[in-house]
Design a protein around this motif. Structure first.
Motif, short mmCIF file in Angstrom:
data_model
loop_
_atom_site.label_atom_id
_atom_site.label_comp_id
_atom_site.label_asym_id
_atom_site.label_seq_id
_atom_site.Cartn_x
_atom_site.Cartn_y
_atom_site.Cartn_z
N LEU A 100 0.87 -1.18 0.00
CA LEU A 100 0.00 0.00 0.00
C LEU A 100 0.91 1.23 0.00
N THR A 101 0.68 2.14 -0.90
CA THR A 101 1.49 3.36 -0.96
C THR A 101 0.60 4.58 -0.75
N ILE A 102 1.19 5.61 -0.12
CA ILE A 102 0.44 6.82 0.22
C ILE A 102 1.16 8.04 -0.36
N GLU A 145 -3.09 19.63 -3.31
CA GLU A 145 -2.58 18.30 -3.62
C GLU A 145 -3.59 17.24 -3.17
N PRO A 146 -3.92 16.28 -4.02
CA PRO A 146 -4.83 15.23 -3.58
C PRO A 146 -4.10 14.20 -2.72
N VAL A 147 -4.85 13.53 -1.86
CA VAL A 147 -4.32 12.38 -1.12
C VAL A 147 -4.70 11.14 -1.93
N VAL A 148 -3.69 10.34 -2.28
CA VAL A 148 -3.93 9.15 -3.10
C VAL A 148 -3.29 7.95 -2.41
N THR A 181 -12.57 14.61 9.14
CA THR A 181 -12.21 13.61 8.14
C THR A 181 -12.29 14.19 6.74
N VAL A 182 -11.31 13.84 5.91
CA VAL A 182 -11.30 14.26 4.51
C VAL A 182 -12.07 13.24 3.68
N ARG A 192 -8.87 8.16 -3.66
CA ARG A 192 -8.46 9.54 -3.92
C ARG A 192 -9.36 10.50 -3.15
N SER A 193 -8.75 11.49 -2.52
CA SER A 193 -9.55 12.48 -1.79
C SER A 193 -10.40 13.29 -2.76
#
Length: 414
Positions: free
Chosen positions: A54-56, A68-71, A90-91, A103-104
């Motif tokens: 799992l990568t963040i 910037e999105p969180v993916v 929470t996003v 994806r956020s």
């Protein structure tokens, strides 16, 4: 992010390290598990591109802009849950149909620390977990925007405007990186037509097509400015959007050579109105300045409509009732076409001059019956083109002045 295999205990990890150092082939390691029975293990996962991970993003410890999105991505695995939080909030985000990418969908805030927790399973159902913490930058300032029909009136979402209406974007702070500012604003129309931008001052930019909009055009503006660097550590505050529709093509052309104003609706002439515009000459103000009377030539648009408007020469420094240029009157049926106070309005006192000569202090005088028709039919954004007065309007004189700017001098859309 580096991939790594996490052993059951620290002791086990130490044993694996010692054995790996003694083996000739580092790809296979024999070790004793907690029960003492023989077992095998591969090298760390970053040497195995097929290992489930799992990568963040953003990367742990990064400091990023809030746009910037969180993916979170699962490789050779599937995601089950992802939570992104800051300060108890929470996003929001979405997981794709394959359950491999989250994806956020909502924006991050400035100057916050975010925690990301992700869980999933590999193909054998083995649990996977990953966590990360990152921060968003804290700017020295943020800039918001407003959409304007003109400097006095905002654009109304869902409103209807004339074919000469320009899109005006006003920034609360000067964007020193104007290229980045314009790149974040997208204007679309149905039917699609090319448009260009023109900065009328450091904080205000106007957008228009090469020619007047076509009747029925739907115009939409989306400003994705949140987190965009506008220069000197100033960032866009929020995203904004608006849509409006173009109404009938109502155009008035006031010709100083004929002293008539020809009016067309959708290309068909419906009126030819006798007018009297600004007379020649000027008045000297108390500070030594000059106020010129001729109506400004150029493309204006209707900027406001008022049943009554008080007009007084005191606005430009003439306060002596004995001065021949003094006036203080409540004028009826007024359609403003410039910031300095030029209107198309009822002027029953100058009917004798209408169609013959100019006697006003800058306004377009017309008879009361014609003023009533004009007031009832013309709306914000409808063009009023003044020709031949010998006094050209400047870019800041009216909301329509940008139509007089050469197309080649305007900035194309990014």
């Amino acid at each position: 992010m580096r991939r790594r295999t996490i052993f059951a205990t620290a002791a086990t990890a130490a044993a694996g390290t010692l054995l790996a150092a003694c083996k000739d082939d580092p790809k296979e390691v024999a070790w004793s598990g907690p029960s003492g029975s023989p077992s095998t293990s591969t090298s760390p996962a970053d040497d195995d591109p097929n290992a489930p991970t799992l990568t963040i993003a953003p990367a742990p410890g990064a400091s990023v802009a809030p746009n910037e999105p969180v993916v979170v991505t699962a490789v050779n695995a599937t995601l089950q849950t992802v939570t992104v939080t800051t300060g108890g909030k929470t996003v929001a985000g979405e997981l794709d149909a394959e359950k491999t990418t989250w994806r956020s969908t909502s924006s991050l805030q400035f100057g916050k620390t975010y925690q990301v927790k992700a869980s999933g399973v590999d193909s054998a159902g083995k649990p996977l977990e990953q966590t990360a913490t990152f921060t968003t930058l804290k700017p020295s300032g943020t800039a918001s925007i407003t959409f304007q029909a003109n400097a006095m009136t905002g654009l109304k979402n869902g409103g209807t405007y004339g074919v000469g209406q320009v899109v005006i974007v006003k920034f609360s702070k000067t964007p020193t990186d104007k290229k980045a500012a314009l790149a974040a604003i997208k204007v679309t129309s149905e039917p699609q037509v090319e448009g260009r931008w023109y900065w009328v001052d450091n904080r205000t930019v106007h957008y228009r097509p090469e020619k007047f909009w076509a009747k029925g055009t739907k115009v939409s503006v989306a400003a994705k400015l949140h987190g965009v660097h506008l220069g000197k550590n100033v960032y866009g505050a929020e995203n904004e959007s608006i849509s409006f529709t173009i109404g009938p093509a109502r155009i008035a052309i006031a010709d100083n050579a004929t002293h008539y104003m020809r009016v067309t609706v959708d290309g068909v002439q419906v009126k030819n109105i006798p007018i009297s515009m600004g007379k020649n000459g000027y008045v000297t103000t108390a500070d030594g300045g000059r106020v010129l009377f001729p109506t400004r030539s150029g493309t204006h648009v209707v900027m406001s409509r008022e049943l009554e408007h008080r007009m007084t020469s005191a606005s430009y420094g003439v306060t002596d009732p004995k001065n021949p240029n003094y006036y203080d009157d409540l004028i009826k049926l007024c359609c403003r076409i410039s910031y300095s106070g030029e209107f198309v309005h009822a002027a029953p006192w100058s009917v004798w001059a209408q169609g013959k000569q100019n006697v006003s202090h800058g306004c377009i005088n017309i008879a009361t019956s014609n003023a009533q028709w004009f007031y009832d039919n013309f709306r914000l954004g409808d063009p009023v083109i003044v020709k031949g007065t010998g006094r050209p309007q400047l870019i800041g004189d009216s909301a329509g002045a940008v139509w007089d700017v050469a197309w080649s001098k305007m900035t194309p859309e990014s």
